[in-house]
Design a protein around this motif. Structure first.
Motif, PDB file in Angstrom:
ATOM      1  N   HIS A  89       2.004  65.043  17.677  1.00  0.00           N
ATOM      2  CA  HIS A  89       1.262  65.418  18.883  1.00  0.00           C
ATOM      3  C   HIS A  89       2.136  65.324  20.126  1.00  0.00           C
ATOM      4  O   HIS A  89       2.040  66.155  21.029  1.00  0.00           O
ATOM      5  CB  HIS A  89       0.017  64.544  19.048  1.00  0.00           C
ATOM      6  CG  HIS A  89      -0.778  64.925  20.252  1.00  0.00           C
ATOM      7  ND1 HIS A  89      -0.663  64.278  21.451  1.00  0.00           N
ATOM      8  CD2 HIS A  89      -1.658  65.927  20.442  1.00  0.00           C
ATOM      9  CE1 HIS A  89      -1.449  64.839  22.332  1.00  0.00           C
ATOM     10  NE2 HIS A  89      -2.077  65.847  21.757  1.00  0.00           N
ATOM     11  N   GLU A  90       2.987  64.322  20.203  1.00  0.00           N
ATOM     12  CA  GLU A  90       3.894  64.181  21.347  1.00  0.00           C
ATOM     13  C   GLU A  90       4.834  65.383  21.447  1.00  0.00           C
ATOM     14  O   GLU A  90       5.100  65.878  22.537  1.00  0.00           O
ATOM     15  CB  GLU A  90       4.681  62.875  21.270  1.00  0.00           C
ATOM     16  CG  GLU A  90       3.859  61.645  21.605  1.00  0.00           C
ATOM     17  CD  GLU A  90       3.225  61.704  22.989  1.00  0.00           C
ATOM     18  OE1 GLU A  90       3.914  62.054  23.966  1.00  0.00           O
ATOM     19  OE2 GLU A  90       2.019  61.399  23.092  1.00  0.00           O
ATOM     20  N   GLU A  91       5.335  65.858  20.326  1.00  0.00           N
ATOM     21  CA  GLU A  91       6.209  67.040  20.329  1.00  0.00           C
ATOM     22  C   GLU A  91       5.438  68.276  20.791  1.00  0.00           C
ATOM     23  O   GLU A  91       5.931  69.071  21.579  1.00  0.00           O
ATOM     24  CB  GLU A  91       6.800  67.283  18.934  1.00  0.00           C
ATOM     25  CG  GLU A  91       7.921  66.355  18.586  1.00  0.00           C
ATOM     26  CD  GLU A  91       9.098  66.488  19.556  1.00  0.00           C
ATOM     27  OE1 GLU A  91       9.533  67.628  19.855  1.00  0.00           O
ATOM     28  OE2 GLU A  91       9.580  65.448  20.026  1.00  0.00           O
ATOM     29  N   TYR A  92       4.216  68.425  20.300  1.00  0.00           N
ATOM     30  CA  TYR A  92       3.373  69.547  20.714  1.00  0.00           C
ATOM     31  C   TYR A  92       3.094  69.480  22.212  1.00  0.00           C
ATOM     32  O   TYR A  92       3.239  70.457  22.931  1.00  0.00           O
ATOM     33  CB  TYR A  92       2.059  69.536  19.926  1.00  0.00           C
ATOM     34  CG  TYR A  92       1.040  70.503  20.460  1.00  0.00           C
ATOM     35  CD1 TYR A  92       1.157  71.860  20.200  1.00  0.00           C
ATOM     36  CD2 TYR A  92      -0.028  70.069  21.243  1.00  0.00           C
ATOM     37  CE1 TYR A  92       0.226  72.764  20.697  1.00  0.00           C
ATOM     38  CE2 TYR A  92      -0.956  70.962  21.736  1.00  0.00           C
ATOM     39  CZ  TYR A  92      -0.824  72.298  21.469  1.00  0.00           C
ATOM     40  OH  TYR A  92      -1.736  73.198  21.969  1.00  0.00           O
ATOM     41  N   LYS A  93       2.702  68.304  22.684  1.00  0.00           N
ATOM     42  CA  LYS A  93       2.386  68.116  24.108  1.00  0.00           C
ATOM     43  C   LYS A  93       3.599  68.444  24.977  1.00  0.00           C
ATOM     44  O   LYS A  93       3.480  69.120  25.994  1.00  0.00           O
ATOM     45  CB  LYS A  93       1.917  66.679  24.350  1.00  0.00           C
ATOM     46  CG  LYS A  93       1.491  66.389  25.778  1.00  0.00           C
ATOM     47  CD  LYS A  93       0.903  65.003  25.926  1.00  0.00           C
ATOM     48  CE  LYS A  93       1.985  63.975  25.782  1.00  0.00           C
ATOM     49  NZ  LYS A  93       1.546  62.592  26.062  1.00  0.00           N
ATOM     50  N   LYS A  94       4.766  67.965  24.557  1.00  0.00           N
ATOM     51  CA  LYS A  94       5.989  68.232  25.316  1.00  0.00           C
ATOM     52  C   LYS A  94       6.290  69.732  25.376  1.00  0.00           C
ATOM     53  O   LYS A  94       6.613  70.272  26.435  1.00  0.00           O
ATOM     54  CB  LYS A  94       7.158  67.487  24.664  1.00  0.00           C
ATOM     55  CG  LYS A  94       8.448  67.564  25.440  1.00  0.00           C
ATOM     56  CD  LYS A  94       9.467  66.628  24.818  1.00  0.00           C
ATOM     57  CE  LYS A  94      10.626  67.435  24.312  1.00  0.00           C
ATOM     58  NZ  LYS A  94      11.645  66.641  23.648  1.00  0.00           N
ATOM     59  N   SER A  95       6.138  70.400  24.263  1.00  0.00           N
ATOM     60  CA  SER A  95       6.406  71.840  24.199  1.00  0.00           C
ATOM     61  C   SER A  95       5.451  72.628  25.090  1.00  0.00           C
ATOM     62  O   SER A  95       5.866  73.463  25.890  1.00  0.00           O
ATOM     63  CB  SER A  95       6.282  72.319  22.750  1.00  0.00           C
ATOM     64  OG  SER A  95       6.446  73.703  22.662  1.00  0.00           O
ATOM     65  N   VAL A  96       4.159  72.337  24.964  1.00  0.00           N
ATOM     66  CA  VAL A  96       3.155  73.075  25.744  1.00  0.00           C
ATOM     67  C   VAL A  96       3.259  72.730  27.219  1.00  0.00           C
ATOM     68  O   VAL A  96       3.200  73.611  28.080  1.00  0.00           O
ATOM     69  CB  VAL A  96       1.743  72.807  25.191  1.00  0.00           C
ATOM     70  CG1 VAL A  96       0.678  73.364  26.107  1.00  0.00           C
ATOM     71  CG2 VAL A  96       1.612  73.400  23.796  1.00  0.00           C
ATOM     72  N   HIS A  97       3.424  71.460  27.546  1.00  0.00           N
ATOM     73  CA  HIS A  97       3.521  71.062  28.949  1.00  0.00           C
ATOM     74  C   HIS A  97       4.740  71.709  29.621  1.00  0.00           C
ATOM     75  O   HIS A  97       4.649  72.196  30.747  1.00  0.00           O
ATOM     76  CB  HIS A  97       3.603  69.543  29.087  1.00  0.00           C
ATOM     77  CG  HIS A  97       3.777  69.104  30.505  1.00  0.00           C
ATOM     78  ND1 HIS A  97       2.771  69.184  31.433  1.00  0.00           N
ATOM     79  CD2 HIS A  97       4.860  68.629  31.165  1.00  0.00           C
ATOM     80  CE1 HIS A  97       3.216  68.767  32.592  1.00  0.00           C
ATOM     81  NE2 HIS A  97       4.475  68.423  32.462  1.00  0.00           N
ATOM     82  N   THR A  98       5.876  71.717  28.934  1.00  0.00           N
ATOM     83  CA  THR A  98       7.080  72.346  29.486  1.00  0.00           C
ATOM     84  C   THR A  98       6.834  73.825  29.754  1.00  0.00           C
ATOM     85  O   THR A  98       7.197  74.344  30.806  1.00  0.00           O
ATOM     86  CB  THR A  98       8.266  72.177  28.517  1.00  0.00           C
ATOM     87  OG1 THR A  98       8.484  70.794  28.313  1.00  0.00           O
ATOM     88  CG2 THR A  98       9.522  72.806  29.062  1.00  0.00           C
ATOM     89  N   LEU A  99       6.197  74.493  28.819  1.00  0.00           N
ATOM     90  CA  LEU A  99       5.908  75.915  28.967  1.00  0.00           C
ATOM     91  C   LEU A  99       5.002  76.167  30.167  1.00  0.00           C
ATOM     92  O   LEU A  99       5.307  76.993  31.027  1.00  0.00           O
ATOM     93  CB  LEU A  99       5.254  76.431  27.684  1.00  0.00           C
ATOM     94  CG  LEU A  99       4.791  77.873  27.708  1.00  0.00           C
ATOM     95  CD1 LEU A  99       6.000  78.792  27.727  1.00  0.00           C
ATOM     96  CD2 LEU A  99       3.926  78.150  26.510  1.00  0.00           C
ATOM     97  N   VAL A 100       3.911  75.444  30.249  1.00  0.00           N
ATOM     98  CA  VAL A 100       2.958  75.624  31.351  1.00  0.00           C
ATOM     99  C   VAL A 100       3.617  75.291  32.680  1.00  0.00           C
ATOM    100  O   VAL A 100       3.457  76.021  33.672  1.00  0.00           O
ATOM    101  CB  VAL A 100       1.704  74.756  31.112  1.00  0.00           C
ATOM    102  CG1 VAL A 100       0.812  74.715  32.345  1.00  0.00           C
ATOM    103  CG2 VAL A 100       0.934  75.272  29.914  1.00  0.00           C
ATOM    104  N   ASP A 101       4.375  74.225  32.720  1.00  0.00           N
ATOM    105  CA  ASP A 101       5.045  73.806  33.948  1.00  0.00           C
ATOM    106  C   ASP A 101       6.063  74.851  34.406  1.00  0.00           C
ATOM    107  O   ASP A 101       6.125  75.187  35.591  1.00  0.00           O
ATOM    108  CB  ASP A 101       5.719  72.459  33.725  1.00  0.00           C
ATOM    109  CG  ASP A 101       6.104  71.798  35.027  1.00  0.00           C
ATOM    110  OD1 ASP A 101       5.278  71.812  35.964  1.00  0.00           O
ATOM    111  OD2 ASP A 101       7.230  71.286  35.105  1.00  0.00           O
ATOM    112  N   ASP A 102       6.862  75.383  33.480  1.00  0.00           N
ATOM    113  CA  ASP A 102       7.845  76.419  33.834  1.00  0.00           C
ATOM    114  C   ASP A 102       7.182  77.676  34.366  1.00  0.00           C
ATOM    115  O   ASP A 102       7.595  78.221  35.393  1.00  0.00           O
ATOM    116  CB  ASP A 102       8.709  76.779  32.620  1.00  0.00           C
ATOM    117  CG  ASP A 102       9.727  75.722  32.272  1.00  0.00           C
ATOM    118  OD1 ASP A 102       9.961  74.822  33.106  1.00  0.00           O
ATOM    119  OD2 ASP A 102      10.295  75.790  31.166  1.00  0.00           O
TER     120      ASP A 102
END
Length: 107
Positions: A10-23
């Motif tokens: 879940h941490e890997e998923y959260k990091k991936s999605v958060h980075t995408l949304v933030d960018d």
């Protein structure tokens, strides 16, 4: 033991999605709030990009090729940057949905 694995995934998923949304959020804001207005202040209205579509019709038998061009030309005018930016970010958001879906599939 399994719960620890779920937390790591879940941490890997959260990091991936958060980075995408933030960018996407940052670049959309930067382009529309600063880059486009600044570009328009410093430049006269004009075509800033022009492209055409071409393909080579190559014959192995004759060992010749001919460039064939579509008569349609795509121009991007400085007056239309907001529209093109919106279109670009819509396209980008569609791709990010695919990335998010792929991240879920990996789980």
């Amino acid at each position: 033991m399994i719960i620890d694995e779920v937390i790591v995934i879940h941490e890997e998923y959260k990091k991936s999605v958060h980075t995408l949304v933030d960018d996407v959020r940052f670049w959309n804001h930067f382009i529309n709030v600063w880059a486009i207005p600044e570009f328009k202040k410093q430049n006269e209205p004009r075509v800033i990009h022009s492209s055409g579509y071409g393909v080579y019709d190559f014959s192995d038998i004759l060992n010749k090729g001919y460039l064939k061009m579509s008569p349609e030309i795509r121009n991007i005018h400085s007056e239309d940057l907001e529209q093109h930016s919106g279109d670009f970010f819509n396209w980008l958001m569609n791709l990010s949905l695919v990335r998010t879906y792929n991240a879920l599939e990996i789980l």
